[in-house]
Motif scaffolding. Structure first.
Motif, short mmCIF file in Angstrom:
data_model
loop_
_atom_site.label_atom_id
_atom_site.label_comp_id
_atom_site.label_asym_id
_atom_site.label_seq_id
_atom_site.Cartn_x
_atom_site.Cartn_y
_atom_site.Cartn_z
N ASP A 8 -11.46 21.81 5.09
CA ASP A 8 -11.90 20.71 5.78
C ASP A 8 -13.66 20.29 5.43
OD1 ASP A 8 -13.00 18.76 7.88
OD2 ASP A 8 -11.74 20.08 9.55
N ILE A 9 -13.77 19.30 4.89
CA ILE A 9 -15.29 19.18 4.66
C ILE A 9 -16.22 19.00 5.60
CG2 ILE A 9 -15.28 16.47 4.69
CD1 ILE A 9 -16.40 16.45 1.82
N ASN A 22 -14.72 3.10 4.18
CA ASN A 22 -14.58 1.50 4.09
C ASN A 22 -15.84 0.55 4.01
OD1 ASN A 22 -14.68 0.40 6.69
ND2 ASN A 22 -12.73 1.72 7.03
N GLY A 29 -9.43 6.43 9.16
CA GLY A 29 -8.56 7.77 9.27
C GLY A 29 -8.92 8.46 8.26
N VAL A 31 -10.27 11.36 5.90
CA VAL A 31 -11.53 12.27 5.99
C VAL A 31 -12.67 11.45 6.69
CG1 VAL A 31 -12.50 11.39 3.63
CG2 VAL A 31 -13.22 13.57 4.52
N ASP A 32 -12.67 9.99 6.69
CA ASP A 32 -13.37 9.24 7.23
C ASP A 32 -13.43 9.65 8.87
OD1 ASP A 32 -15.41 7.17 7.85
OD2 ASP A 32 -14.13 5.63 7.24
N SER A 121 -10.42 8.01 -2.57
CA SER A 121 -9.52 7.14 -3.04
C SER A 121 -7.96 7.60 -3.22
CB SER A 121 -9.95 6.29 -4.39
OG SER A 121 -10.68 5.25 -4.04
N GLY A 123 -6.12 9.44 -1.01
CA GLY A 123 -5.45 9.21 0.33
C GLY A 123 -4.79 7.88 0.40
N VAL A 124 -5.34 7.05 1.60
CA VAL A 124 -4.60 5.96 1.91
C VAL A 124 -4.85 4.91 0.63
CG1 VAL A 124 -5.26 3.86 3.40
CG2 VAL A 124 -5.22 6.20 4.17
N1 APR Z 1 -11.66 17.10 4.90
C1 APR Z 1 -11.46 16.93 3.11
N2 APR Z 1 -10.61 16.10 2.90
C2 APR Z 1 -10.04 15.63 3.83
C3 APR Z 1 -10.03 15.61 5.10
C4 APR Z 1 -11.03 16.31 5.67
N3 APR Z 1 -11.08 16.66 6.95
N4 APR Z 1 -9.06 14.65 5.87
C5 APR Z 1 -8.57 14.03 4.73
N5 APR Z 1 -8.99 14.54 3.49
C6 APR Z 1 -8.38 14.11 2.16
C7 APR Z 1 -7.05 13.61 2.11
O1 APR Z 1 -6.01 14.53 2.16
C8 APR Z 1 -7.39 12.84 0.54
O2 APR Z 1 -7.12 13.72 -0.35
O3 APR Z 1 -9.47 13.00 1.59
C9 APR Z 1 -8.66 12.54 0.64
C10 APR Z 1 -9.01 10.94 0.53
O4 APR Z 1 -8.26 10.18 1.64
P1 APR Z 1 -8.63 9.24 2.58
O5 APR Z 1 -9.24 9.69 3.64
O6 APR Z 1 -7.42 8.54 2.96
O7 APR Z 1 -9.45 8.36 1.92
P2 APR Z 1 -9.23 7.04 0.86
O8 APR Z 1 -7.96 7.17 0.07
O9 APR Z 1 -10.45 6.89 0.12
O10 APR Z 1 -9.32 5.92 1.67
C11 APR Z 1 -10.27 5.42 2.45
O11 APR Z 1 -9.28 5.62 4.48
O12 APR Z 1 -9.39 5.78 6.70
C12 APR Z 1 -9.65 5.16 5.85
O13 APR Z 1 -11.88 4.22 6.35
C13 APR Z 1 -11.32 4.84 5.23
O14 APR Z 1 -10.55 2.49 4.72
C14 APR Z 1 -10.73 3.89 4.24
C15 APR Z 1 -9.72 4.61 3.53
#
Ligand code: APR
Length: 174
Positions: A8-9, A22, A29, A31-32, A121, A123-124
């Motif tokens: 967890d970062i 974003n 959602g 990591v944000d 990028s 994840g979502v």
């Molecule tokens: N620590 C480290 N990595 C994490 C954590 C955490 N606590 N939580 C999630 N991740 C990872 C996810 O597993 C993924 O590998 O962060 C990576 C990026 O995923 P997302 O958070 O979905 O980010 P992204 O794909 O860039 O999408 C951004 O998501 O919530 C929204 O506001 C954000 O709209 C923006 C979009």
């Protein structure tokens, strides 16, 4: 030095952690969400105070903005906005590379000696991890290898949330 960790970062004690935000910078959602929860309400207020470049956009895709880390162990949060992945032919690789470059430059400007990145990028936003990791590692290596603004002594951590993502990075950074 490049380090790869799984976890967890928000728990990392580094000068700066990078947020995969974003364009509005007001949380979300993934990591944000985790970063905003851990840093507390003041992070939201600090993001709100970042000027909009156009309505609803505080940080355009590929750029980066800095705020304090508030309740995080990290001193700063570097907010960057990755591209939404379509097929890799709509400028996504260049925009993702710009996220890493601009976050590293902002870290250096603020005298950070250590910085941790999530897998921006992937994840979502749907960027395939193998392609995204190659870009991340390439940009960090370029940054660290000798341009005027580079910090060869900077510690860069790739913080992978999943074991699978860590395996991808481990193959790229033996
Ligand atoms: N620590 C480290 N990595 C994490 C954590 C955490 N606590 N939580 C999630 N991740 C990872 C996810 O597993 C993924 O590998 O962060 C990576 C990026 O995923 P997302 O958070 O979905 O980010 P992204 O794909 O860039 O999408 C951004 O998501 O919530 C929204 O506001 C954000 O709209 C923006 C979009």
């Amino acid at each position: 030095m490049i380090r790869i960790v799984q976890g967890d970062i928000t728990t990392l004690t580094v000068d700066a952690i990078v947020n995969a935000a974003n364009q509005a910078m007001l949380g979300g959602g993934g990591v944000d969400g985790a970063i905003h929860r851990a840093a507390g309400r003041e992070l939201y207020e600090a993001c709100l105070a970042v000027p909009e470049v156009r309505p609803g956009v505080r940080c355009p895709i590929g750029e980066a903005r800095i705020t304090p880390g508030f309740r995080l162990p990290a001193k700063f949060v570097l907010h960057t906005v990755g591209p939404v992945y379509r097929d890799g032919r709509h400028g996504e690789p260049e925009l993702l590379a710009a996220c890493y470059r601009n976050a590293l430059a902002l870290a250096a400007e603020n005298d950070c000696r250590s910085i941790a990145f999530p897998c921006i990028s992937t994840g979502v936003y749907g960027y395939p991890i193998e392609d995204a990791a190659k870009i991340a590692v390439r940009e960090v290596r370029t940054f660290m290898s000798g341009r005027a603004s580079a910090r060869p002594d900077m510690e860069v951590v790739f913080c992978c949330f999943s074991e699978r993502d860590k395996q991808v990075y481990d193959r790229l950074v033996p």
